[in-house]
Design an enzyme around this catalytic site. Structure first.
Site, PDB file in Angstrom:
ATOM      1  N   ASP A 105      63.845  86.994 -23.142  1.00  0.00           N
ATOM      2  CA  ASP A 105      63.431  85.603 -23.231  1.00  0.00           C
ATOM      3  C   ASP A 105      63.294  84.993 -21.839  1.00  0.00           C
ATOM      4  O   ASP A 105      63.737  85.559 -20.837  1.00  0.00           O
ATOM      5  CB  ASP A 105      64.386  84.793 -24.114  1.00  0.00           C
ATOM      6  CG  ASP A 105      65.779  84.681 -23.531  1.00  0.00           C
ATOM      7  OD1 ASP A 105      65.922  84.081 -22.459  1.00  0.00           O
ATOM      8  OD2 ASP A 105      66.735  85.179 -24.165  1.00  0.00           O
ATOM      9  N   ALA A 106      62.669  83.842 -21.791  1.00  0.00           N
ATOM     10  CA  ALA A 106      62.336  83.229 -20.502  1.00  0.00           C
ATOM     11  C   ALA A 106      63.559  82.962 -19.643  1.00  0.00           C
ATOM     12  O   ALA A 106      63.482  82.997 -18.410  1.00  0.00           O
ATOM     13  CB  ALA A 106      61.559  81.941 -20.726  1.00  0.00           C
TER      14      ALA A 106
END
Length: 236
Positions: free
Chosen positions: A104-105
Protein backbone atom coordinates in the site's frame (compact mmCIF):
# COMPACT_ATOMS: atom_id res chain seq x y z
CA UNK A 1 -5.60 -20.05 -21.11
CA UNK A 2 -8.56 -17.71 -21.47
CA UNK A 3 -9.59 -15.51 -18.57
CA UNK A 4 -11.84 -12.51 -18.13
CA UNK A 5 -10.15 -9.43 -19.51
CA UNK A 6 -10.72 -7.41 -16.32
CA UNK A 7 -8.90 -10.15 -14.36
CA UNK A 8 -5.96 -10.05 -16.80
CA UNK A 9 -5.66 -6.29 -16.41
CA UNK A 10 -5.83 -6.52 -12.62
CA UNK A 11 -3.23 -9.31 -12.43
CA UNK A 12 -0.97 -7.28 -14.71
CA UNK A 13 -1.13 -4.42 -12.22
CA UNK A 14 -2.79 -2.00 -14.63
CA UNK A 15 -5.68 -1.23 -12.30
CA UNK A 16 -8.30 -2.86 -10.11
CA UNK A 17 -10.96 -5.12 -11.65
CA UNK A 18 -13.62 -2.49 -11.02
CA UNK A 19 -11.53 0.18 -12.75
CA UNK A 20 -10.87 -2.25 -15.63
CA UNK A 21 -14.60 -2.76 -16.08
CA UNK A 22 -15.09 1.01 -16.22
CA UNK A 23 -12.35 1.33 -18.87
CA UNK A 24 -13.96 -1.47 -20.89
CA UNK A 25 -17.34 0.20 -20.73
CA UNK A 26 -15.68 3.42 -21.91
CA UNK A 27 -14.30 1.59 -24.95
CA UNK A 28 -10.66 1.95 -23.93
CA UNK A 29 -9.82 -1.79 -23.95
CA UNK A 30 -9.42 -3.87 -27.10
CA UNK A 31 -8.56 -7.50 -27.81
CA UNK A 32 -7.12 -8.11 -31.28
CA UNK A 33 -8.42 -4.70 -32.30
CA UNK A 34 -11.99 -5.29 -31.10
CA UNK A 35 -13.50 -3.37 -28.20
CA UNK A 36 -14.43 -5.67 -25.33
CA UNK A 37 -16.93 -5.49 -22.50
CA UNK A 38 -16.93 -6.72 -18.87
CA UNK A 39 -17.14 -10.51 -18.89
CA UNK A 40 -15.38 -10.96 -22.25
CA UNK A 41 -12.41 -13.35 -22.19
CA UNK A 42 -8.94 -13.42 -23.75
CA UNK A 43 -5.66 -15.33 -23.63
CA UNK A 44 -2.88 -13.02 -22.48
CA UNK A 45 -0.23 -15.17 -24.24
CA UNK A 46 -2.03 -15.38 -27.58
CA UNK A 47 -4.23 -12.30 -27.88
CA UNK A 48 -3.23 -8.68 -28.41
CA UNK A 49 -4.72 -6.87 -25.41
CA UNK A 50 -4.47 -3.08 -25.44
CA UNK A 51 -5.53 -0.24 -23.16
CA UNK A 52 -5.71 3.11 -24.93
CA UNK A 53 -3.83 1.49 -27.81
CA UNK A 54 -0.92 0.28 -25.67
CA UNK A 55 -0.26 -3.44 -25.47
CA UNK A 56 -0.69 -5.30 -22.18
CA UNK A 57 1.06 -8.62 -21.50
CA UNK A 58 1.98 -10.88 -24.40
CA UNK A 59 4.93 -13.18 -25.05
CA UNK A 60 7.67 -10.52 -25.13
CA UNK A 61 11.01 -11.13 -23.44
CA UNK A 62 10.51 -11.68 -19.73
CA UNK A 63 11.92 -9.03 -17.39
CA UNK A 64 12.26 -9.37 -13.61
CA UNK A 65 12.99 -6.44 -11.31
CA UNK A 66 13.51 -5.81 -7.61
CA UNK A 67 12.28 -2.37 -6.53
CA UNK A 68 12.95 -0.71 -3.17
CA UNK A 69 9.53 0.92 -2.99
CA UNK A 70 9.37 4.14 -0.99
CA UNK A 71 6.36 5.34 0.94
CA UNK A 72 3.96 7.58 -0.95
CA UNK A 73 3.76 5.49 -4.14
CA UNK A 74 0.89 3.18 -5.08
CA UNK A 75 1.67 -0.26 -6.53
CA UNK A 76 -0.08 0.22 -9.87
CA UNK A 77 0.96 1.61 -13.24
CA UNK A 78 -1.78 4.24 -13.26
CA UNK A 79 -4.00 5.77 -10.61
CA UNK A 80 -7.39 7.35 -11.16
CA UNK A 81 -6.78 9.62 -8.16
CA UNK A 82 -3.57 11.04 -9.60
CA UNK A 83 -1.26 9.61 -6.94
CA UNK A 84 2.39 8.78 -7.63
CA UNK A 85 2.84 5.22 -8.96
CA UNK A 86 5.72 2.76 -9.02
CA UNK A 87 5.75 3.12 -12.79
CA UNK A 88 7.48 6.48 -12.30
CA UNK A 89 10.32 4.74 -10.44
CA UNK A 90 11.24 2.10 -13.04
CA UNK A 91 11.47 4.27 -16.15
CA UNK A 92 14.31 3.06 -18.33
CA UNK A 93 13.97 -0.62 -17.44
CA UNK A 94 13.28 -1.41 -21.11
CA UNK A 95 9.94 -3.19 -20.71
CA UNK A 96 6.41 -2.73 -19.47
CA UNK A 97 6.43 -4.59 -16.14
CA UNK A 98 3.79 -4.95 -13.44
CA UNK A 99 3.88 -5.26 -9.65
CA UNK A 100 3.81 -8.76 -8.17
CA UNK A 101 1.15 -8.21 -5.53
CA UNK A 102 0.80 -4.92 -3.73
CA UNK A 103 2.38 -2.74 -1.08
CA UNK A 104 0.00 0.00 0.00
CA UNK A 105 0.98 3.62 -0.46
CA UNK A 106 2.04 4.01 3.18
CA UNK A 107 4.32 0.93 3.10
CA UNK A 108 7.81 0.44 1.71
CA UNK A 109 10.37 -2.21 0.91
CA UNK A 110 10.69 -5.14 -1.44
CA UNK A 111 8.38 -5.08 -4.47
CA UNK A 112 8.97 -7.41 -7.39
CA UNK A 113 7.96 -6.31 -10.88
CA UNK A 114 7.75 -8.44 -14.02
CA UNK A 115 5.88 -9.09 -17.25
CA UNK A 116 5.80 -12.82 -16.47
CA UNK A 117 2.14 -13.41 -15.72
CA UNK A 118 2.61 -17.06 -14.78
CA UNK A 119 5.19 -16.19 -12.11
CA UNK A 120 3.01 -13.37 -10.78
CA UNK A 121 0.12 -15.78 -10.39
CA UNK A 122 2.30 -18.39 -8.68
CA UNK A 123 3.72 -15.91 -6.17
CA UNK A 124 0.45 -14.21 -5.30
CA UNK A 125 -2.13 -17.01 -5.24
CA UNK A 126 -3.00 -17.93 -1.62
CA UNK A 127 -2.89 -21.64 -2.49
CA UNK A 128 0.88 -21.47 -2.91
CA UNK A 129 1.36 -19.84 0.52
CA UNK A 130 4.58 -17.99 -0.38
CA UNK A 131 5.89 -16.37 2.81
CA UNK A 132 6.43 -12.61 3.08
CA UNK A 133 8.46 -11.07 5.90
CA UNK A 134 7.90 -7.55 7.23
CA UNK A 135 9.43 -5.25 9.84
CA UNK A 136 6.71 -3.17 11.52
CA UNK A 137 7.15 -0.31 14.00
CA UNK A 138 4.19 -0.27 16.35
CA UNK A 139 3.01 1.41 19.51
CA UNK A 140 0.88 -0.51 21.97
CA UNK A 141 0.79 -3.06 24.77
CA UNK A 142 3.29 -5.80 23.87
CA UNK A 143 1.35 -8.19 26.10
CA UNK A 144 -1.16 -8.25 23.24
CA UNK A 145 1.37 -9.49 20.66
CA UNK A 146 0.12 -13.02 21.19
CA UNK A 147 -3.26 -11.88 19.83
CA UNK A 148 -1.53 -11.15 16.52
CA UNK A 149 -0.49 -14.80 16.30
CA UNK A 150 -4.03 -16.10 16.68
CA UNK A 151 -6.50 -16.87 13.88
CA UNK A 152 -8.55 -13.78 13.16
CA UNK A 153 -11.08 -12.42 10.73
CA UNK A 154 -10.20 -9.55 8.39
CA UNK A 155 -12.87 -7.96 6.17
CA UNK A 156 -15.19 -10.87 6.87
CA UNK A 157 -12.63 -13.54 5.91
CA UNK A 158 -10.65 -15.88 8.10
CA UNK A 159 -6.89 -15.41 7.64
CA UNK A 160 -4.11 -17.86 8.38
CA UNK A 161 -2.24 -17.22 11.66
CA UNK A 162 0.83 -15.00 11.30
CA UNK A 163 4.26 -15.56 12.80
CA UNK A 164 5.05 -12.52 14.94
CA UNK A 165 8.27 -11.85 16.87
CA UNK A 166 9.39 -8.90 19.01
CA UNK A 167 12.74 -7.64 17.69
CA UNK A 168 13.07 -4.49 19.76
CA UNK A 169 11.04 -3.39 22.77
CA UNK A 170 12.10 0.01 24.17
CA UNK A 171 10.64 1.10 27.49
CA UNK A 172 8.84 3.95 25.72
CA UNK A 173 7.93 4.72 22.12
CA UNK A 174 7.59 2.35 19.20
CA UNK A 175 8.59 -1.33 19.26
CA UNK A 176 9.85 -3.29 16.26
CA UNK A 177 7.91 -6.43 15.34
CA UNK A 178 8.65 -8.99 12.66
CA UNK A 179 5.66 -10.48 10.79
CA UNK A 180 5.70 -13.49 8.49
CA UNK A 181 2.45 -13.99 6.59
CA UNK A 182 1.46 -16.33 3.78
CA UNK A 183 -1.37 -14.29 2.35
CA UNK A 184 -1.48 -10.81 0.93
CA UNK A 185 -4.88 -9.40 1.67
CA UNK A 186 -5.41 -5.67 1.33
CA UNK A 187 -3.57 -3.85 4.16
CA UNK A 188 -3.62 -7.13 6.09
CA UNK A 189 -0.94 -6.36 8.70
CA UNK A 190 -2.27 -2.86 9.34
CA UNK A 191 -5.76 -4.23 9.89
CA UNK A 192 -4.42 -6.98 12.17
CA UNK A 193 -2.61 -4.40 14.27
CA UNK A 194 -5.62 -2.10 14.45
CA UNK A 195 -7.81 -5.00 15.53
CA UNK A 196 -5.37 -5.83 18.35
CA UNK A 197 -4.91 -2.25 19.55
CA UNK A 198 -1.55 -1.39 17.94
CA UNK A 199 -0.71 1.85 16.15
CA UNK A 200 1.51 1.30 13.08
CA UNK A 201 4.17 3.91 12.45
CA UNK A 202 6.14 2.20 9.70
CA UNK A 203 5.84 -1.01 7.69
CA UNK A 204 8.56 -2.44 5.46
CA UNK A 205 8.58 -5.68 3.48
CA UNK A 206 11.96 -7.37 3.84
CA UNK A 207 11.61 -10.74 2.08
CA UNK A 208 9.50 -12.74 -0.33
CA UNK A 209 10.29 -16.36 0.40
CA UNK A 210 14.01 -16.19 1.11
CA UNK A 211 14.65 -13.45 -1.44
CA UNK A 212 15.64 -10.41 0.63
CA UNK A 213 15.69 -6.79 -0.37
CA UNK A 214 19.17 -5.83 -1.52
CA UNK A 215 20.74 -3.82 1.35
CA UNK A 216 22.67 -1.77 -1.21
CA UNK A 217 19.57 -0.78 -3.12
CA UNK A 218 18.63 2.81 -2.26
CA UNK A 219 15.02 3.75 -1.56
CA UNK A 220 13.31 4.27 -4.91
CA UNK A 221 16.00 2.30 -6.74
CA UNK A 222 15.64 -0.90 -8.75
CA UNK A 223 17.75 -3.61 -10.33
CA UNK A 224 17.27 -6.66 -12.52
CA UNK A 225 17.04 -9.97 -10.70
CA UNK A 226 19.86 -12.43 -11.30
CA UNK A 227 19.19 -15.68 -13.13
CA UNK A 228 19.63 -17.56 -9.86
CA UNK A 229 17.06 -15.31 -8.13
CA UNK A 230 14.54 -15.85 -10.93
CA UNK A 231 15.07 -19.62 -10.79
CA UNK A 232 14.52 -19.53 -7.03
CA UNK A 233 11.24 -17.62 -7.36
CA UNK A 234 10.03 -20.05 -10.00
CA UNK A 235 10.86 -22.94 -7.67
CA UNK A 236 8.36 -21.55 -5.15
Amino acid sequence: MKERVQKILAQAGVCSRRAAEAMMEAGRVTVNGRKVHPGDQADSDRDLICVDGKRIGGSEQKVYLMLHKPRGFVSTLSDERGRKTVRQLIKGCGARVYPVGRLDADSEGLLLMTNDGALTYALTHPRHAVSKRYYVRVKGDLKKVDLLRQPMEIDGRQIAPAEVSILDAPAEGYSLLEFVIHEGRNRQIRKMCEQCGFEVKRLKRMKIGELAIDPGLKVGGWRHLTEAEVDYLKSL
